[in-house]
Design an enzyme around this catalytic site. Structure first.
Site, PDB file in Angstrom:
ATOM      1  CB  CYS A   1       5.135   2.139   7.263  1.00  0.00           C
ATOM      2  SG  CYS A   1       4.694   3.643   6.378  1.00  0.00           S
ATOM      3  CG  LEU A   2       6.410   0.869   1.176  1.00  0.00           C
ATOM      4  CD1 LEU A   2       5.822   1.206  -0.190  1.00  0.00           C
ATOM      5  CD2 LEU A   2       7.522  -0.163   1.041  1.00  0.00           C
TER       6      LEU A   2
ATOM      7  N   GLY B   1       0.834  -1.196   0.000  1.00  0.00           N
ATOM      8  CA  GLY B   1       0.000   0.000   0.000  1.00  0.00           C
ATOM      9  C   GLY B   1       0.868   1.244   0.000  1.00  0.00           C
TER      10      GLY B   1
ATOM     11  CD  GLN C   1       3.306   5.796   2.621  1.00  0.00           C
ATOM     12  OE1 GLN C   1       2.321   5.262   2.125  1.00  0.00           O
ATOM     13  NE2 GLN C   1       4.290   5.109   3.182  1.00  0.00           N
TER      14      GLN C   1
ATOM     15  CG  HIS D   1       0.159   6.809   5.485  1.00  0.00           C
ATOM     16  ND1 HIS D   1       1.285   7.320   6.107  1.00  0.00           N
ATOM     17  CD2 HIS D   1       0.435   5.510   5.231  1.00  0.00           C
ATOM     18  CE1 HIS D   1       2.185   6.348   6.226  1.00  0.00           C
ATOM     19  NE2 HIS D   1       1.698   5.246   5.715  1.00  0.00           N
TER      20      HIS D   1
ATOM     21  CG  HIS E   1      -0.612   1.301   7.233  1.00  0.00           C
ATOM     22  ND1 HIS E   1       0.340   0.916   8.156  1.00  0.00           N
ATOM     23  CD2 HIS E   1       0.027   2.110   6.351  1.00  0.00           C
ATOM     24  CE1 HIS E   1       1.501   1.473   7.838  1.00  0.00           C
ATOM     25  NE2 HIS E   1       1.344   2.198   6.738  1.00  0.00           N
ATOM     26  CD  GLU E   2      -1.180   2.448   2.764  1.00  0.00           C
ATOM     27  OE1 GLU E   2      -0.772   3.622   2.649  1.00  0.00           O
ATOM     28  OE2 GLU E   2      -0.422   1.498   3.030  1.00  0.00           O
TER      29      GLU E   2
HETATM   30 ZN    ZN Z   1       2.586   3.418   5.640  1.00  0.00          ZN
END
Ligand code: ZN
Length: 153
Positions: A88-89, A46, A51, A134, A130-131
């Site tokens: 998380c990226l 995701g 991000q 963000h 999660h997304e």
């Molecule tokens: Zn993330």
């Protein structure tokens, strides 16, 4: 399509509340295509627009069932509870235990502006939460009951 730089750690873009998308235009389509390419390149499941430094309510997810694009997503229903590790990226190599609903239904728009609903369970429910977090400047580390040590990974 083009790879975009993934913002990490203390980057201010990760801690801002994002604005809704109002124009469903070519620029949005380009952003979605770039986000998908960037997510796959980084082996993520995701990615949210902040991000990549874009403060708009846009998310892409692929938990192995194909790409899901969410514009202006809202959680409309949750059920159950799951507790598990999450990463998380924007925080490579860091994982923490986060409680999430077991099942999550979202309402969102697609890239043409059409409203739809989708229900996710297990990993997809976790990815939805999660997304969407963000988009409100919330990162998983602030929700983790504890972070995992290296020997637990
Ligand atoms: Zn993330």
């Amino acid at each position: 399509m083009a790879l975009r730089e993934i913002r990490k750690y203390d980057d201010p873009a990760l801690y801002k509340v994002c604005r809704p998308v109002e124009k469903f235009d070519e620029k949005l389509a380009q952003l979605l295509d770039d986000m998908a390419e960037t997510m796959y390149d980084a082996n993520g499941v995701g990615l949210a627009a902040p991000q990549v430094g874009v403060l708009r309510r846009v998310v892409v997810i692929d938990v192995g069932e194909g790409i899901i694009e969410l514009i202006n997503p809202k959680i409309v229903r949750t059920a159950g509870l799951q507790s598990g590790s999450e990463g998380c990226l924007s925080f490579p190599g860091e994982y923490g235990i986060v409680d999430r609903p077991e099942e999550v239904e979202v309402e969102a728009q697609d890239r043409r502006g059409n409203t739809f609903r989708k229900t996710g369970r297990e990993l997809l429910a976790r990815a939805f939460c999660h997304e969407i977090d963000h988009l409100d400047g919330r990162v998983f580390k602030s929700l983790a009951s504890r972070m995992l040590d290296e020997d637990e990974l």
